[in-house]
Every structure is written in structure tokens, then in C-alpha cells.
Design an enzyme around this catalytic site. Structure first.
Site, PDB file in Angstrom:
ATOM      1  N   HIS A  87       7.412  28.054   3.273  1.00 24.77           N
ATOM      2  CA  HIS A  87       7.394  26.590   3.416  1.00 24.77           C
ATOM      3  C   HIS A  87       8.599  26.107   4.229  1.00 24.77           C
ATOM      4  CE1 HIS A  87       4.061  26.615   0.736  1.00 24.77           C
ATOM      5  NE2 HIS A  87       4.766  27.232  -0.193  1.00 24.77           N
ATOM      6  N   THR A 115       0.805  -1.223   0.000  1.00 20.45           N
ATOM      7  CA  THR A 115       0.000   0.000   0.000  1.00 20.45           C
ATOM      8  C   THR A 115       0.839   1.275   0.000  1.00 20.45           C
ATOM      9  OG1 THR A 115       0.017   0.005   2.403  1.00 20.45           O
ATOM     10  CG2 THR A 115      -1.857  -1.097   1.328  1.00 20.45           C
TER      11      THR A 115
END
Ligand code: RB5
Length: 143
Positions: free
Chosen positions: A133, A67
Site C-alpha cells: 500500500h 455532502t
């Protein structure tokens, strides 16, 4: 640019495809395993890839499991790793641009290898924008 790559058995075949893709794109690749389709434990591989990136041996990392979830959780336990689980190219690009991510995680049972290659390309060619950021990324490390 040198890329650390790793997977568990769930990502073993996809890893081989992505290594071929990276080499065709002229990236240097270091393969941290697993080296067979036999069952193994994803944290062992995720930690090795994370350490190679944080230690400076490699510039960026790519991790693949069934996954992508297990390897992302495990890699993010290595201090300095900012692993991003991506299933689309926009997220992959933004993981670099806004989060200065240094390890890309993908799920081989979720994505086909064609999309994985596009995601890898978006991630590796993405660039951190810095500025506001950078302040946020600095705050990620829990002190
Ligand atoms: C292995 O079966 C599977 O659990 C692993 O590849 C991964 O998906 C875990 O998150």
C-alpha cells in the site's frame, strides 16, 4: 493526537457535536471554522485544514460540509493531502489502512451525528498497513 477540524455552514452544527465527541475521547482539537451558521465558501476552510495537516501543525484533519463532496475535492488540491469522503465505518478504517488518508470528510446532510462519531472513531483508530500500500500511496502524487 491533535486533530484539525473545519466545516462550512452546512456542517457547522455537526462540527460542534464532533468537537465535543473528540474532546470527550481526549483528542486535542484545533477548530479552523466556520464559526457561525452564516453561509461561507467550503474551499477556504478545506484548504486551511489541509495546510495544517500537511504542515505538521496537526496530525489528522476532519472536514464536514453538506455532502462532504466539496470539502473533499478542495482539500485534495493541497499537495500532500489524501482526503477521503466516508459514509461508513469500513471505508473510514480502510482509508487509513490502505490509503494512509490524512483528512476525513463527511456530509452532515447525509449522515446523523451518531454515525459520524462512529466513522470518526474508526478513522482515528485505523492504522496504515504499509507494504504494497505504501508503494501505491507514493504513486498518488501526480508528477
Ligand atoms: C452548501 O450549500 C453546500 O453546497 C456545501 O455544504 C457542500 O455540500 C458542497 O459540496
Amino acid at each position: 493526537m491533535k486533530i484539525a477540524i473545519g466545516s462550512d455552514h452546512g456542517g457547522f452544527h455537526a462540527k460542534a457535536e464532533i468537537i465535543r465527541f473528540l474532546q470527550a475521547e481526549q483528542y486535542e482539537v484545533e477548530d479552523f471554522g466556520t464559526h457561525s451558521a452564516e453561509s461561507c465558501d467550503y474551499p477556504d476552510i478545506a484548504h486551511k485544514v489541509g495546510e495544517a495537516v500537511v504542515g505538521g501543525e496537526c496530525d489528522l484533519g476532519i472536514l464536514i460540509c453538506g455532502t462532504g463532496i466539496g470539502v473533499s475535492i478542495a482539500a485534495n488540491k493541497v499537495p500532500g493531502v489524501r482526503a477521503a469522503l466516508c459514509s461508513d465505518t469500513y471505508s473510514a478504517r480502510m482509508a487509513r489502512a490502505h490509503n494512509n488518508s490524512n483528512v476525513l470528510c463527511m456530509g452532515a446532510r447525509v449522515l446523523g451525528t451518531g454515525l459520524m462519531e462512529d466513522i470518526v472513531k474508526a478513522y482515528l483508530t485505523g492504522e496504515f498497513e504499509g507494504g504494497r500500500h505504501a508503494r501505491r500511496v507514493d504513486k498518488i502524487e501526480y508528477r
